[in-house]
Design a protein around this motif. Structure first.
Motif, short mmCIF file in Angstrom:
data_model
loop_
_atom_site.label_atom_id
_atom_site.label_comp_id
_atom_site.label_asym_id
_atom_site.label_seq_id
_atom_site.Cartn_x
_atom_site.Cartn_y
_atom_site.Cartn_z
N GLU A 190 37.11 28.59 36.37
CA GLU A 190 36.36 29.93 35.92
C GLU A 190 34.96 30.15 36.14
O GLU A 190 34.78 31.34 36.68
N ASP A 191 34.21 28.86 36.22
CA ASP A 191 32.81 29.24 36.82
C ASP A 191 32.61 29.21 38.29
O ASP A 191 31.48 29.11 38.87
N ASN A 251 50.47 38.92 41.04
CA ASN A 251 52.10 38.58 41.30
C ASN A 251 52.23 37.32 42.17
O ASN A 251 53.47 37.13 42.36
N LEU A 252 51.30 36.73 42.58
CA LEU A 252 51.53 35.47 43.56
C LEU A 252 51.00 34.07 42.75
O LEU A 252 49.69 34.24 42.11
N TYR A 253 51.70 33.18 42.99
CA TYR A 253 51.34 31.83 42.44
C TYR A 253 51.20 31.03 43.62
O TYR A 253 51.98 31.16 44.74
N VAL A 312 43.54 29.22 43.48
CA VAL A 312 44.27 29.37 42.01
C VAL A 312 43.73 28.98 40.79
O VAL A 312 42.85 28.37 40.91
N ASP A 313 43.96 29.43 39.85
CA ASP A 313 43.41 29.06 38.22
C ASP A 313 44.22 28.07 37.84
O ASP A 313 45.04 27.40 38.54
N LEU A 314 43.89 27.57 36.50
CA LEU A 314 44.56 26.44 36.23
C LEU A 314 45.82 26.68 35.63
O LEU A 314 46.59 25.80 35.25
N SER A 315 46.48 28.01 35.92
CA SER A 315 47.98 28.26 35.56
C SER A 315 48.50 28.56 37.07
O SER A 315 49.56 28.95 37.10
#
Ligand SMILES: Cc1cc2nc3c(=O)[nH]c(=O)nc-3n(C[C@H](O)[C@H](O)[C@H](O)COP(=O)(O)OP(=O)(O)OC[C@H]3O[C@@H](n4cnc5c(N)ncnc54)[C@H](O)[C@@H]3O)c2cc1C
Length: 404
Positions: free
Chosen positions: A282-283, A269-271, A259-262
């Motif tokens: 991101e890197d 569509n999926l968390y 997952v990203d920071l959110s």
């Protein structure tokens, strides 16, 4: 398009918090939580008060059952067995398909099994669910020989709780002492010694095979050729993140759903939140996957904000706690890594440990029966306040004042 419906797969701390936060942040659309265990409950008591019988099933619920009706949150007592990322939708165990604008995966993990012959035996127990705790309690009686493999958080807590039943406990771990990454070497040593002081037999070793005879007596063969005989065997060596649904649906995974920071997965569509999620920066840097209660809560809140397009909440340095042998342990930040370790003693006994990182900033703190001190240390870490090793080591220095 405005968000109208969310399905949350998994109703542990992460899934529950996500639903609660969605409502708290003003979301009026449909929220469904799917979990085979029904009304969400808290897991930490399973090795503590609930195992001991001090709390019952109702008392460990994350919130009263009526709250879900009052807040128009549907609890579906079932499992998600399949995911369609495009519709998006989930398929439940009975074949029903449920659609929603967004899906949140909060399915936690399964207890890691020992990868040795006998490691999969049904009589080799794990502790992850209320049913596991009920079963464990039912087999702990006066004189029960209990062998626990893994002396980290859950193993140590169960060892301590089992003494109250009169069990004869043997605690086996390949590392002496365990928990150095979490609390530093000095406190890890003190905590580990408490087991022996309380009558637990400690073995530093690696099980290579487990067998059980017709009377239900287990033999654990260890790598050094020794054996441990036990009526009950419990393995507490961490969890495996539940990534099956995500992998099948084509989401990026790597020891967790990425997952990203959110908390958004590789599909918009999926968390994913809680124990099952792992942050990819991101890197491309992968952060360590956390398996802690507060992390589950924080990621649930972050996902709720992200789903609603709101500013993401900020969370302080990571925090955990553990209870054993009548003491309360807390840790914040990271004790692992370069820098200086500082010990604070009270009457000659180590009560707190700190790590100052290479830049001279406080990076981690752990304490035994020092909740206030850890809270203050957390503020110091979060605010990046300069503190010296002398101040941290001096029991007369009030960390709360340094944190201001
Ligand atoms: C015995 C024990 C003691 C602990 N003690 C501490 C402690 O002292 N301090 C601390 O910081 N942390 C502790 N933890 C860890 C903490 O409880 C976890 O980090 C936290 O529960 C993680 O929350 P979660 O919601 O991500 O996952 P979970 O709590 O594991 O919840 C996941 C939920 O998903 C459901 N699920 C799984 N698959 C599906 C599916 N296919 N469809 C629908 N639902 C599904 C499961 O039934 C489960 O209810 C402890 C954990 C245990 C087991």
């Amino acid at each position: 398009m405005a968000l109208e419906s969310v399905i949350i797969a998994g109703g542990g701390m992460a899934g529950f918090t996500c639903a609660k936060e969605l409502r708290a942040r003003g979301f009026e659309g449909r929220i469904s939580i799917v979990d085979p265990e029904g009304i969400p409950y808290d897991r930490p008591p399973l090795s503590k008060g609930y195992l001991l019988g001090d709390q019952d099933a109702t008392q460990i619920r994350l919130i009263a059952a009526e709250w879900f009706d009052e807040n128009n949150i549907e609890i579906i007592t079932s499992s998600v067995v399949d995911l369609d990322t495009e519709t998006p939708s989930v398929t439940l165990a009975d074949g029903t398909v449920r659609e929603a604008d967004k899906i949140v995966l909060a399915t936690g993990g399964t207890a890691r099994r020992l990868p040795i012959p006998g490691g999969q035996l049904p009589t080799v127990l794990e502790l992850r669910t209320r049913a596991d705790a009920d079963h464990l309690r039912s087999v702990l009686t006066e004189g029960t020989r209990l062998a626990i493999v893994g002396a980290g958080l859950i193993g140590a807590e169960v060892a301590s709780s089992a003494l109250k039943f009169g069990a004869q406990v043997t605690l086996i771990d390949p590392v002496d002492p365990p928990l150095i990454p979490a609390v530093g070497e000095t406190l890890a040593n003190r905590l580990h010694q408490m087991h022996t002081e309380n009558g637990i037999k400690l073995i530093t070793g690696v099980p290579t095979e487990i067998s059980v005879d017709n009377d239900g007596v287990h033999t654990l063969a260890l790598a050094d050729g020794s054996e441990v005989i036990a009526d009950v065997v419990l393995v507490g060596i961490g969890i495996v993140a539940d990534t099956v649904l995500a992998t099948t649906a084509g989401l990026d995974t790597d020891n967790g759903i990425l997952v990203d920071l959110s908390q958004r997965t590789s599909h918009p569509n999926l968390y994913a939140i809680g124990d099952t999620a792992r942050t990819r920066l991101e890197d491309g840097t992968l952060l360590r996957r956390a398996e802690h209660w507060e992390h589950a809560m924080n990621t649930g809140a972050t996902a709720a904000a992200a789903l609603l397009g709101q500013e993401l909440p900020t969370h302080g340095a990571s925090w955990f706690w553990s209870d054993r042998h009548g003491v309360h342990v807390e840790g914040v930040g990271s004790m692992l890594g370069e820098g200086t370790q500082v010990i604070r003693e009270q009457d000659g006994v180590p009560v707190a440990a700190f790590r100052i990182d290479g830049e001279g900033l406080l990076a981690g703190c752990a304490a035994i029966d020092g909740g206030m001190l850890v809270r203050a240390a957390r503020r110091i870490i979060d605010k990046k306040k300069p503190v010296s090793a002398e101040q941290l080591a001096d029991p007369a220095v009030d960390l709360k004042k340094l944190a201001r």
